[in-house]
Design an enzyme around this catalytic site. Structure first.
Site, mmCIF file in Angstrom:
data_model
loop_
_atom_site.group_PDB
_atom_site.id
_atom_site.type_symbol
_atom_site.label_atom_id
_atom_site.label_comp_id
_atom_site.label_asym_id
_atom_site.label_seq_id
_atom_site.Cartn_x
_atom_site.Cartn_y
_atom_site.Cartn_z
ATOM 1 N N TYR A 56 -71.712 0.054 82.415
ATOM 2 C CA TYR A 56 -73.029 0.853 83.513
ATOM 3 C C TYR A 56 -71.800 1.697 85.420
ATOM 4 C CZ TYR A 56 -77.347 2.368 81.872
ATOM 5 O OH TYR A 56 -78.222 3.180 81.618
ATOM 6 N N GLU A 82 -73.038 3.614 87.497
ATOM 7 C CA GLU A 82 -73.834 4.834 88.393
ATOM 8 C C GLU A 82 -73.471 4.480 89.843
ATOM 9 O OE1 GLU A 82 -77.934 3.759 88.617
ATOM 10 O OE2 GLU A 82 -78.396 4.034 86.313
ATOM 11 N N ASP A 112 -67.718 29.658 86.290
ATOM 12 C CA ASP A 112 -67.975 29.397 85.132
ATOM 13 C C ASP A 112 -67.069 29.203 84.328
ATOM 14 O OD1 ASP A 112 -69.091 27.776 82.887
ATOM 15 O OD2 ASP A 112 -70.747 28.004 82.432
ATOM 16 N N THR A 120 -66.276 23.329 81.272
ATOM 17 C CA THR A 120 -65.915 22.023 80.213
ATOM 18 C C THR A 120 -64.745 21.033 79.957
ATOM 19 O OG1 THR A 120 -65.957 23.616 78.791
ATOM 20 C CG2 THR A 120 -68.046 23.090 78.894
ATOM 21 N N LYS A 159 -62.816 23.076 74.932
ATOM 22 C CA LYS A 159 -62.697 24.291 74.546
ATOM 23 C C LYS A 159 -61.159 24.334 75.058
ATOM 24 C CE LYS A 159 -67.395 25.394 75.073
ATOM 25 N NZ LYS A 159 -68.253 26.294 76.028
ATOM 26 N N ARG A 217 -65.425 16.141 74.840
ATOM 27 C CA ARG A 217 -67.025 16.827 74.839
ATOM 28 C C ARG A 217 -67.355 16.473 76.753
ATOM 29 N NH1 ARG A 217 -68.748 20.399 72.024
ATOM 30 N NH2 ARG A 217 -66.940 19.994 70.667
HETATM 31 C C1 PLP Z 1 -70.001 26.490 76.890
HETATM 32 C C2 PLP Z 1 -70.246 26.343 77.740
HETATM 33 C C3 PLP Z 1 -70.743 26.227 78.536
HETATM 34 C C4 PLP Z 1 -71.418 24.352 78.247
HETATM 35 O O1 PLP Z 1 -70.957 24.144 77.761
HETATM 36 P P1 PLP Z 1 -71.550 22.653 76.772
HETATM 37 O O2 PLP Z 1 -70.605 21.564 77.053
HETATM 38 O O3 PLP Z 1 -71.790 22.738 75.120
HETATM 39 O O4 PLP Z 1 -73.120 22.434 77.190
HETATM 40 C C5 PLP Z 1 -71.403 26.681 79.994
HETATM 41 N N1 PLP Z 1 -70.585 27.382 79.961
HETATM 42 C C6 PLP Z 1 -70.004 28.311 79.470
HETATM 43 C C7 PLP Z 1 -69.533 30.489 79.711
HETATM 44 C C8 PLP Z 1 -70.038 28.211 78.252
HETATM 45 O O5 PLP Z 1 -69.000 29.359 77.319
#
Ligand code: PLP
Length: 414
Positions: free
Chosen positions: A51, A53, A197, A223, A226, A232
């Site tokens: 933990y 936090e 994003d 993220t 990807k 993840r």
């Molecule tokens: C994949 C994605 C997310 C969110 O990802 P998670 O980890 O699945 O919550 C947010 N914004 C965009 C544009 C994405 O393609």
């Protein structure tokens, strides 16, 4: 794997099957990738038991000296990789990163202007059922019918009309480079904050093959799993002036204990992405996506917006008399994993769709290059044209075994 087998045969079996599936299928899902063995091992480490936090140096728990080390490494490397003033590496996922920014800059009922979900936007940018759509008033921009690209004049017009507090740039299925300068100009004109994003394209930005958002955006969310090829999870970058606000909204605003094993794996991911080889990887992703798009176009498929600048593209099946749902089911039968996807101005439902999305990050990680992209395009075409599926499954299997993912893990789990 042996320890898992002894403890829980059912879960072990599912993991063993998944290892084989990952080895024997070609992944063209644009949001998927394979992280390194080092990143996998870090995620499986004892850091999961701790933990922590709070933040490095300011924890609510005793015994955080090692978690402080890994989180400080992750933060420093994220800042270096993206040239950012501040990084928060605690978001459990991309959606959580986005939510923390919303909490930091918006009041309930405030207005967000984001990309239309049917044109490539993401559910966390204002889907009605998502918390973002329930807490805020959502307005959308989209792509032009003719060019199938974002029209920045139109974006600015909509911004002047709805006067949002926050503009979001970023998408899940937009094949073109984003012009962050234009987004920033749109935000400035109406005194809105700009959030980029970067979930899909973080690896391309880190690798220097996509324009950089950090000089223009107030907040960058992403993220790590990807194109960035990490564990993840999510992270947030921002200017120093917002550092305290973002950290507070992440914890205790939105989350409790951070996933320290994942944060350590993010540190490894950022280190891998700082290596010169990662630039080659990012460049090859784009070359591969372009090669596959071109090969399919030559075989008579319409590619949305006529091609791609990044790691993904959309195939429009309208003229082929087939839905995206049908196409991806057929492709999966021969060992190709792709997503059905709405195309802009789609006449089909989101469940059926008129198209599918293809991405190159995973096959590029396997080491494939342009010649293999042409082979994959040929298999896709022949599969959708209804060719004999035996030979096609064999061709996919041959490609998979010539470019293995983690063969030693499959061997160790039988
Ligand atoms: C994949 C994605 C997310 C969110 O990802 P998670 O980890 O699945 O919550 C947010 N914004 C965009 C544009 C994405 O393609």
């Amino acid at each position: 794997m042996d320890i898992i087998k002894e403890t829980d045969k059912e879960v072990w079996q599912a993991i063993a099957n998944e290892q084989k599936r990952q080895e024997n299928y070609l992944v063209l899902i644009a949001s998927e990738n394979y992280c390194s063995a080092a990143i996998q091992a870090t995620q499986g480490s004892c850091l999961t038991d701790k933990y922590a936090e709070g933040y490095p140096g300011k924890r609510w728990y005793t015994g955080c000296e090692n978690t402080d080390t890994v989180e400080s490494l992750a933060v420093a490397r994220a800042k270096e990789l993206f040239g950012a003033e501040h990084a928060n590496v605690q978001p459990h996922c991309g959606c959580s990163a986005n939510m923390a920014v919303y909490l930091a800059v918006l009041e309930q009922g405030d207005r967000i202007l984001s990309m239309d979900l049917a044109h490539g936007g993401h559910l966390s940018h204002g889907l009605q059922k998502n918390l973002s759509g329930r807490l805020y008033e959502i307005y959308h921009y989209g792509v032009d019918r003719d060019t199938e690209r974002i029209n920045y004049d139109e974006l600015k017009r909509i911004a002047r009309e709805c006067r949002p507090q926050l503009i979001i740039a970023g998408a899940s299925s937009y094949p073109r480079a984003l012009d962050f300068e234009q987004f920033k100009a749109a935000a400035d004109e109406v005194d809105a904050k700009l959030m980029v994003d970067l979930a899909h394209i973080a690896g391309l930005v880190a690798g220097g093959v996509h324009p950089h958002p950090v000089p223009h955006a107030d907040f960058v969310t992403s993220t790590t799993h990807k194109t960035l090829r990490g564990p993840r999870g999510g992270f947030i970058l921002c200017k120093k002036e917002y550092a305290h606000l973002i950290d507070e909204e992440m914890f205790p605003g939105l989350q409790g204990g951070p996933l320290m094993h994942i944060i350590a794996a993010k540190a490894v991911c950022f280190k891998e992405a700082l290596r010169p080889e990662f630039k080659d990887y990012a460049a090859q992703i784009v070359k591969n996506a372009q090669a596959m798009a071109k090969a399919l176009e030559e075989r008579g498929y319409r590619i949305v917006s006529g091609g791609t600048d990044n790691h993904l593209f959309l195939v429009d099946l309208t003229q082929k008399g087939m839905t995206g749902k049908e196409a991806v089911a057929r492709l999966y039968e021969v060992g190709i994993s792709a997503n059905k996807n709405l195309i802009p101005f789609d006449k089909q439902s989101a469940f059926e769709t008129s198209g599918f999305r293809i991405g190159a990050p995973a096959v590029t990680t396997r080491g494939m290059k342009e010649p293999e992209m042409e082979q994959i395009a040929a298999v896709i075409d022949e599969t959708l044209a209804g060719g004999p599926s035996d030979g096609l499954r064999r061709r996919v299997a041959d490609l998979c075994s010539a470019f293995p993912v983690r063969p030693q893990q499959v061997e160790a789990s039988v």
